[in-house]
Design a protein around this motif. Structure first.
Motif, short mmCIF file in Angstrom:
data_model
loop_
_atom_site.label_atom_id
_atom_site.label_comp_id
_atom_site.label_asym_id
_atom_site.label_seq_id
_atom_site.Cartn_x
_atom_site.Cartn_y
_atom_site.Cartn_z
N ALA A 109 0.99 -1.27 -0.11
CA ALA A 109 0.01 -0.10 -0.13
C ALA A 109 0.81 1.25 -0.06
CB ALA A 109 -0.89 0.09 1.20
N ALA A 110 0.97 1.92 -1.18
CA ALA A 110 1.89 3.35 -1.00
C ALA A 110 1.19 4.39 -1.48
CB ALA A 110 2.75 2.92 -2.48
N SER A 111 -0.30 4.68 -0.99
CA SER A 111 -0.58 5.95 -0.94
C SER A 111 -1.38 6.18 0.20
CB SER A 111 -1.48 6.09 -2.22
OG SER A 111 -2.50 5.48 -2.03
N ALA A 112 -1.79 7.51 0.43
CA ALA A 112 -2.75 7.85 1.70
C ALA A 112 -3.90 6.88 1.48
CB ALA A 112 -2.79 9.19 1.69
N ASN A 113 -4.37 6.86 0.39
CA ASN A 113 -5.51 6.58 -0.14
C ASN A 113 -5.78 4.78 0.07
OD1 ASN A 113 -8.43 6.32 -1.51
ND2 ASN A 113 -6.99 5.38 -2.99
N ALA A 114 -4.64 4.18 -0.22
CA ALA A 114 -4.40 2.80 0.01
C ALA A 114 -4.47 2.35 1.41
CB ALA A 114 -3.15 2.36 -0.93
N GLU A 115 -4.00 3.06 2.27
CA GLU A 115 -3.83 2.69 3.68
C GLU A 115 -5.16 2.91 4.20
OE1 GLU A 115 -0.54 5.06 4.88
OE2 GLU A 115 0.94 4.17 3.64
N ALA A 116 -5.90 4.03 3.85
CA ALA A 116 -7.15 4.24 4.48
C ALA A 116 -8.26 3.16 3.98
CB ALA A 116 -7.95 5.53 4.01
N LEU A 117 -8.11 2.65 2.72
CA LEU A 117 -9.01 1.68 1.98
C LEU A 117 -8.67 0.16 2.59
CD1 LEU A 117 -9.47 2.40 -1.82
CD2 LEU A 117 -11.04 2.82 0.20
N ASP A 118 -7.41 0.06 3.00
CA ASP A 118 -7.07 -1.18 3.35
C ASP A 118 -7.36 -1.38 4.98
OD1 ASP A 118 -5.66 -1.82 1.22
OD2 ASP A 118 -3.80 -1.96 1.80
N THR A 119 -7.67 -0.27 5.39
CA THR A 119 -7.92 -0.37 7.04
C THR A 119 -9.44 -0.66 7.00
OG1 THR A 119 -6.49 1.39 7.40
CG2 THR A 119 -8.33 0.83 9.13
N LEU A 120 -10.20 -0.08 6.07
CA LEU A 120 -11.62 -0.42 5.84
C LEU A 120 -11.93 -1.95 5.56
CD1 LEU A 120 -14.66 0.55 5.64
CD2 LEU A 120 -14.26 1.35 3.35
N TYR A 121 -11.07 -2.21 4.61
CA TYR A 121 -11.22 -3.68 3.77
C TYR A 121 -10.79 -4.71 4.95
CZ TYR A 121 -9.86 -7.74 1.55
OH TYR A 121 -9.85 -8.99 1.08
N ILE A 122 -9.77 -4.18 6.00
CA ILE A 122 -9.69 -5.32 7.13
C ILE A 122 -10.71 -5.35 8.26
CG2 ILE A 122 -8.17 -5.68 9.06
CD1 ILE A 122 -5.95 -4.47 7.41
N PHE A 123 -11.28 -4.04 8.19
CA PHE A 123 -12.48 -4.04 9.15
C PHE A 123 -13.63 -4.99 8.67
CE2 PHE A 123 -16.54 -2.11 10.10
CZ PHE A 123 -16.62 -2.00 11.60
N PHE A 124 -13.98 -4.84 7.53
CA PHE A 124 -14.94 -5.43 6.82
C PHE A 124 -14.85 -7.02 6.72
CE2 PHE A 124 -17.09 -7.03 2.61
CZ PHE A 124 -18.34 -6.76 2.96
N TRP A 125 -13.52 -7.29 6.52
CA TRP A 125 -13.05 -8.91 6.60
C TRP A 125 -13.27 -9.26 8.07
CZ3 TRP A 125 -10.08 -12.65 8.00
CH2 TRP A 125 -9.87 -13.70 7.13
N ILE A 126 -12.94 -8.54 8.88
CA ILE A 126 -12.95 -8.97 10.36
C ILE A 126 -14.41 -9.28 10.88
CG2 ILE A 126 -12.67 -8.45 12.85
CD1 ILE A 126 -9.93 -7.25 12.22
N LEU A 127 -15.31 -8.22 10.33
CA LEU A 127 -16.70 -8.24 10.46
C LEU A 127 -17.38 -9.61 9.83
CD1 LEU A 127 -18.72 -6.19 12.00
CD2 LEU A 127 -18.99 -5.22 9.83
N CYS A 128 -17.07 -9.75 8.67
CA CYS A 128 -17.58 -10.94 7.89
C CYS A 128 -16.94 -12.19 8.45
CB CYS A 128 -17.14 -10.88 6.62
SG CYS A 128 -17.97 -9.62 5.64
N GLY A 129 -16.00 -12.22 9.08
CA GLY A 129 -15.31 -13.59 9.92
C GLY A 129 -16.07 -13.70 10.91
N ILE A 130 -16.46 -12.70 11.86
CA ILE A 130 -17.22 -12.93 13.07
C ILE A 130 -18.55 -13.43 12.59
CG2 ILE A 130 -18.25 -11.70 15.13
CD1 ILE A 130 -15.44 -9.95 15.18
N ALA A 131 -19.15 -12.65 11.75
CA ALA A 131 -20.76 -13.13 11.44
C ALA A 131 -20.57 -14.53 11.00
CB ALA A 131 -21.24 -12.01 10.48
N PHE A 132 -19.64 -14.85 10.27
CA PHE A 132 -19.56 -16.33 9.54
C PHE A 132 -19.47 -17.35 10.60
CE2 PHE A 132 -17.13 -20.04 7.85
CZ PHE A 132 -18.18 -20.28 6.86
#
Ligand code: CUA
Length: 334
Positions: free
Chosen positions: A28-51
């Motif tokens: 992740a090499a831009s400010a945008n990439a870091e922000a989007l990756d944080t959102l992506y990881i949050f989404f991933w953890i949320l889906c994991g817990i729900a699953f």
């Protein structure tokens, strides 16, 4: 050094380095990439817990209500449970709202370039990217985008022919480049390095060759690096042929022409000079200085039979010295 530069593949950034992050495959090499990756990881953890929660409850009930050894027990006559139903509706709704708001905030940031962004013009064409820097007069690069670290950049993009798509995986950015209109993209690079730039909209034979490089350089070096990249003059100790090789690399010629005899979209330069070629209308032409010059400035005037009119004109993009050097280089490909 000139030979080394000429030996570089025309626009192959190589395999992007793997990320340090265990969550994503790309750095992740831009400010945008870091922000989007944080959102992506949050989404991933949320889906994991729900699953895990849903599958866990199902597994528990399957075990709990398995067939008893001696006949079936009577089930309870429950029809509903208001409190439980409220809870299992409210919790997901709460998280959906968080996801929506978070996504909206990031999206708005991504479509709103900051006022201090540096302007760059990008033109897609079959099959290369032309990148122009208004701050350096007359600077037009092919497939090479130079960016200072920590400086917002605003890209105004258009296409000369068909729809292309400008894709920077390390910056988590992608936007269509459309003929007849401008699309805008902005980013702020956070780490120096070399990152791939790709076309992700199928645009014809050499779509897969339409790759470039993003050079992220320290702020204090940017001016000098860009000035050097923009300068396309023959060096004092450089042969015209070596200079021609540099012009070829810069011009993106290698998207369609090889020097090893392999035929891509255009004729190979190997053994081309001096050849007698048959044109589409049956007449013949000898490949000499004048024919090559005409083919660069007015590519579709005399097309060798078997090829199609795909090449854009390079009139106004190469000056006489650069064209002469290109001819010298092509002449040398025996
Ligand atoms: Cu341009 Cu695919």
């Amino acid at each position: 050094p000139a030979a080394a530069e000429a030996a570089l593949p025309p626009s192959n950034p190589g395999t992007p380095p793997m990320s340090d992050s265990p969550w994503s495959l790309l750095p992740a090499a831009s400010a945008n990439a870091e922000a989007l990756d944080t959102l992506y990881i949050f989404f991933w953890i949320l889906c994991g817990i729900a699953f895990v929660g849903m599958i866990g409850v199902q597994a528990y009930f399957m075990w709990k209500y398995r067939k008893p050894a001696h006949g079936h027990a009577k089930t309870s006559p429950l029809t509903h449970n208001g409190k439980l139903e409220f809870i299992w509706s409210a919790i997901p709704t709460f998280f959906f709202v968080i996801l929506f708001a978070w996504g909206e905030i990031e999206y708005m940031k991504q479509v709103t370039p900051p006022p201090d962004a540096l302007d760059v013009r990008v033109t897609g064409q079959k099959w290369s990217w032309t990148i122009e820097y208004p701050e350096v007069k007359g600077c037009s690069l092919t497939n090479d985008l130079y960016v200072p670290v920590g400086q917002p950049m605003r890209l105004t993009m258009t296409s000369m022919d068909v729809i292309h798509s400008f894709y920077l995986p390390a910056f988590r950015l992608k936007k269509d480049v459309v003929p007849g209109r401008y699309t805008v993209l902005w980013f702020e690079a956070t780490k120096p390095g070399l990152y791939p730039l790709m076309c992700t909209e199928y645009c014809g034979d050499e779509h897969s060759s339409m790759v470039g490089r993003v050079h992220v350089v320290p702020q204090e070096e940017y001016g000098a690096v860009l000035a050097k990249a923009c300068e396309l003059k023959q060096g004092d100790t450089e042969s015209t042929e070596d200079f021609g090789a540099r012009v070829l690399t810069r011009g993106g010629c290698a998207s369609c022409h090889t020097t090893d005899g392999t035929v891509k979209t255009g004729p190979s330069f190997k053994g081309l000079f001096g050849k007698t070629e048959t044109l589409a209308d049956g007449s013949t032409v000898t490949v000499d200085e004048n024919y090559i010059r005409e083919s660069i400035l007015e590519p579709n005037a005399k097309i060798v039979s078997g090829f199609s009119p795909q090449m854009p004109s390079f009139a106004g993009r190469f000056d006489d010295k650069q064209i002469a050097a290109l001819i010298a280089y092509i002449k040398a490909q025996k």
